[in-house]
Design a protein around this motif. Structure first.
Motif, PDB file in Angstrom:
ATOM      1  N   GLU A  15      40.620 -32.866  -0.139  1.00 24.21           N
ATOM      2  CA  GLU A  15      41.807 -33.641   0.265  1.00 24.21           C
ATOM      3  C   GLU A  15      43.116 -33.072  -0.276  1.00 24.21           C
ATOM      4  OE1 GLU A  15      42.196 -36.393   2.216  1.00 24.21           O
ATOM      5  OE2 GLU A  15      44.171 -37.095   1.567  1.00 24.21           O
ATOM      6  N   LYS A  16      43.107 -32.688  -1.548  1.00 27.28           N
ATOM      7  CA  LYS A  16      44.382 -32.275  -2.139  1.00 27.28           C
ATOM      8  C   LYS A  16      44.918 -30.962  -1.571  1.00 27.28           C
ATOM      9  CE  LYS A  16      42.188 -30.510  -6.350  1.00 27.28           C
ATOM     10  NZ  LYS A  16      42.212 -30.489  -7.803  1.00 27.28           N
ATOM     11  N   LYS A  44      46.046 -35.132   5.886  1.00 30.87           N
ATOM     12  CA  LYS A  44      45.615 -35.918   4.731  1.00 30.87           C
ATOM     13  C   LYS A  44      45.169 -37.311   5.192  1.00 30.87           C
ATOM     14  CE  LYS A  44      48.203 -34.099   0.694  1.00 30.87           C
ATOM     15  NZ  LYS A  44      47.776 -32.747   0.852  1.00 30.87           N
ATOM     16  N   ASP A  48      37.373 -26.385  -7.283  1.00 32.15           N
ATOM     17  CA  ASP A  48      38.735 -26.845  -7.004  1.00 32.15           C
ATOM     18  C   ASP A  48      39.778 -26.043  -7.789  1.00 32.15           C
ATOM     19  OD1 ASP A  48      37.766 -28.638  -5.228  1.00 32.15           O
ATOM     20  OD2 ASP A  48      38.733 -30.403  -6.140  1.00 32.15           O
ATOM     21  N   GLU A  90      42.746 -23.795  -6.224  1.00 35.58           N
ATOM     22  CA  GLU A  90      44.131 -24.060  -6.612  1.00 35.58           C
ATOM     23  C   GLU A  90      44.873 -22.750  -6.889  1.00 35.58           C
ATOM     24  OE1 GLU A  90      44.061 -27.556  -8.898  1.00 35.58           O
ATOM     25  OE2 GLU A  90      45.703 -28.077  -7.523  1.00 35.58           O
TER      26      GLU A  90
END
Lengths: 482, 482
Positions: free
Chosen positions: A457-458, A465, B386, B390
């Protein structure tokens, strides 16, 4: 020496940044372009008028249209639903295999090469519909200035670059290039170019289309290549208002010296009204003063096209100037029997300028044959009473196959910039009938879909989103919602 | 002798009728095809299995998918919002010129030529996604049967024709043709053909693309030409589950003997895990039995491709069968250093079958170089924690440019048929990255916009009538509403 690699590499760097820029920032950037243009209008209008031979009144209107167009795209990208966001939620319990989370939207296609038009020094040139819709989609633009209005193009180009800077965006977002055909070819061939937009002649557009398809990586070409925009008149309707319709036709034909892509160069008239209608048109045309064309080359081409047609015995000339002119277009009108028109494709080739062929038909069957023979057009107009249209279902079905816009009233010139406009028809009027170069949907030409599967999601783009922070319309599990 | 003119004229007649057929009738027709296929499944499944060498279990699943796909398109055309209806109301009071009434929607593009795929004898063949989405859009289909499964194709073709008849629709709506390359060329060249859909090799797709663009009237070609579907593994994620990910990769690689367009033929592995990961993959592959390929020609091409690669010193072979086979594909795996991979495009050419190249990279910078060098792909998969994702924003941005679908979990094989699917990526994976050949949006490939200006209400298509009798979502004066 133009360093093409430098130009495209800079554009590509700008692209990777700009494609992720929010709709709000893009909208403000577009509005900055509009406001820069408006701020310079006292300089721009006389300059464009001087370079194009178009009267200042016309250029003033065109500037308004250009600015209006920019604001429309600003509104569209700010609102955001054009992205066609689609979400299919996961179903981990599904058997035999769990269903992944899949989200799809439109992403900018990459750097776009734009070729402007000579007949719209503002609205279809440097900051015209192609450039602005590409920028709105998130694509940098490499713009080749049209040699017919070099100073106007440079000035507008500098106003776009100024807006880029004022908006804190990368300078590679817009590049103005001057040059001839060879320069255009290099731009089309560069591997970083991802789409081409062009407005102009069939010859020019087709050459670009072919070149783009011969690349190692073929790319989309949106070439608007002109059209003869037939007007079909049915007996009762024409009979009910011969003078009014002759006036409408004549003024559309001669508007801007006939230099519009939607100029009606072909009109079908039932034999019964042929004489009265052509007399009425002649009367109108005679009262319209010859107007200067965009430049001498265009005027020369206009008279050469007429000369070529004059060798055709099938044509009867209803109105034609005895002398040619270095720059002014004298309107001209010729008549042909449907049976002769049907035999030679030359009679539906575009003559850029205020010339039309009047095709005299004998009845519904002949009209159907004409419709079947028509090439692809930007527009087709049909003037008929409701009762006549009712009986012309088959005719209308065929006409729809031949154009991008079909009119039942009025004239094809005067293209609305809105949501419902379709300015793009079957080949050869454009190279891609699935697209429009005018109106809201023009933005879609410069985007392609991408799907994200199981993206955390991020990392998802805002448009996809879960919480819908942009508050746009989306298709969620098959349902349209906000 | 095939009479091409007869076939296309009949299709064109059917088209002029069918394009105006209501969504409800079209939906019922599509459902009739689905039900005819389901009624014959006991005959179809063994037949398709026999002709394709694919196990009956797989064909049973594919039949379900084929039927599901047909029902999805039935639902879409019955609902109707896919037509993108747009209405801009008139404003007779506007100055300086009154505003016309303008209404736009999508209309079927015309007769479509479909070339089926050998690797999906049902789901991408005669009644596969291309045929069904074209019919759903309102286009007749001229289908060239794939020579790899002639009886299956003929039987399915007869079930479609039966549905045409049962629905009281014109027989020209669907034509099944058998033949070789020459027949295919004649179909592509016929002036009445208005679009092409193809699934197969790059060579075949590109030849069709070129031929279609050389026509007097070029037409859109939707060619899905395959892909190596890279999987990019990041250090921490891979390290956290080497065996599990090796298992996922190996099973995706060998699924259906590797005969999927989304088969992962390239995997990027960080040097630190290279040994343990490749050992784990080898272990998995060794346990997977060699499976028969679709036909001997495909098996031969598979082994020839491997032979070509075996002459390359840069490749280290981790797993390869000592013997070739007339029909079975033995999975194979080779390893290469990133620095060598970057030097030669051959290492990213598709080998159709269960073969992959493992590219060993040293760090983030090398991975970025790999991403930049990648050709256009249907899919790219990235496996990362994640925190790693990032830090890979730039990498992901570049990967997005190279594919139509990007996955963050799972494997690329197993293409969902839904609304959010995008099965179509940048060239050379497809000839048109603006389109998808799987999922709801596949229908859009076979339509083009048309605008009606000032058309009397009673002649307007239902989708554009003021009262919205179809109750579809429309854009009215710039606002989405029902």
């Amino acid at each position: 020496m133009i360093n093409y690699d430098d130009i495209f590499n800079t554009a590509q760097d700008a692209f990777l940044h700009f494609k992720k820029t929010s709709g709000k920032i893009k909208a403000n950037f577009l509005r900055q372009i509009a406001s820069n243009i408006e701020a310079e209008k006292d300089k721009l209008i006389p300059l464009a008028s001087d370079e194009s031979n178009l009267p200042e009144g016309r250029i003033t209107g065109e500037l308004g249209r250009t600015v209006g167009q920019i604001k429309l795209f600003a509104q569209i990208v700010e609102e955001g639903s054009w992205l066609e966001a689609v979400i299919d939620h996961a179903d981990p319990e599904r058997t035999p295999a769990p269903k992944p989370d899949l989200r799809r939207f439109l992403t900018a296609i990459g750097p776009v090469v734009v070729f402007g038009a000579s007949n719209f020094p503002l609205a279809f040139s440097t900051a015209g519909g192609d450039t602005i819709s590409a920028l709105a989609a998130g694509c940098p633009v490499i713009y080749k200035g049209h040699p017919a209005h070099p100073k106007t193009s440079l000035l507008v180009g500098s106003l776009i670059s100024k807006a880029v800077q004022e908006s804190g965006l990368p300078s590679g977002l817009f590049t103005h290039i001057e040059g001839g055909i060879d320069v255009g070819q290099e731009l089309v061939k560069h591997p970083i170019a991802k789409a081409i937009a062009f407005t102009g002649s069939f010859k020019g557009g087709k050459a670009i289309f072919d070149l783009a398809n011969q690349r190692t990586e073929p790319i989309p070409v949106y070439a608007e290549m002109g059209s003869v925009n037939p007007i079909i008149t049915l007996e009762n309707k024409l009979g009910s208002d011969i003078e009014g319709l002759a006036k409408s036709f004549a003024s559309s034909l001669t508007l801007g010296a006939g230099q519009f892509c939607t100029n009606p160069g072909l009109i079908m008239v039932p034999q019964v009204h042929e004489k009265t209608f052509s007399d009425a048109v002649k009367k109108e045309i005679q009262e319209i003063a010859a107007a200067p064309m965009l430049h001498e080359g265009i005027a020369k081409a206009y008279y050469e096209s007429l000369d070529k047609l004059k060798s055709k015995e099938e044509l009867e000339w209803l109105h034609v100037s005895a002398t040619t002119d270095l720059i002014k277009a004298h309107p001209a009108l010729a008549k042909i029997k449907a049976i002769d028109w049907l035999r030679d494709d030359l009679f539906q080739e575009e003559v850029f300028g205020s010339f039309a062929i009047m095709v005299v038909y004998e009845g519904a069957e002949e009209l159907l044959s004409i419709a079947q023979k028509l090439h692809g057009q930007l527009t087709i107009t049909i003037w008929g009473e409701d009762s006549e249209l009712e009986q012309s279902a088959e005719l209308i079905t065929i006409l729809e196959e031949k154009c991008g816009r079909i009119l039942f009233k009025g004239v094809p010139t005067g293209v609305e910039v809105g949501f419902a406009m379709q300015h793009g028809g079957p080949f050869p009027s454009t190279s891609d009938s699935r697209s429009t170069s005018v109106g809201a949907y023009a933005i879609k030409r410069f985007a392609r879909p991408i799907a994200f599967q199981d993206m955390p999601e991020k990392f998802l783009p805002d448009a996809l989103k879960e919480s819908n922070p942009l508050e746009i319309w989306r298709t969620v599990d098959g349902e349209f919602k906000k």
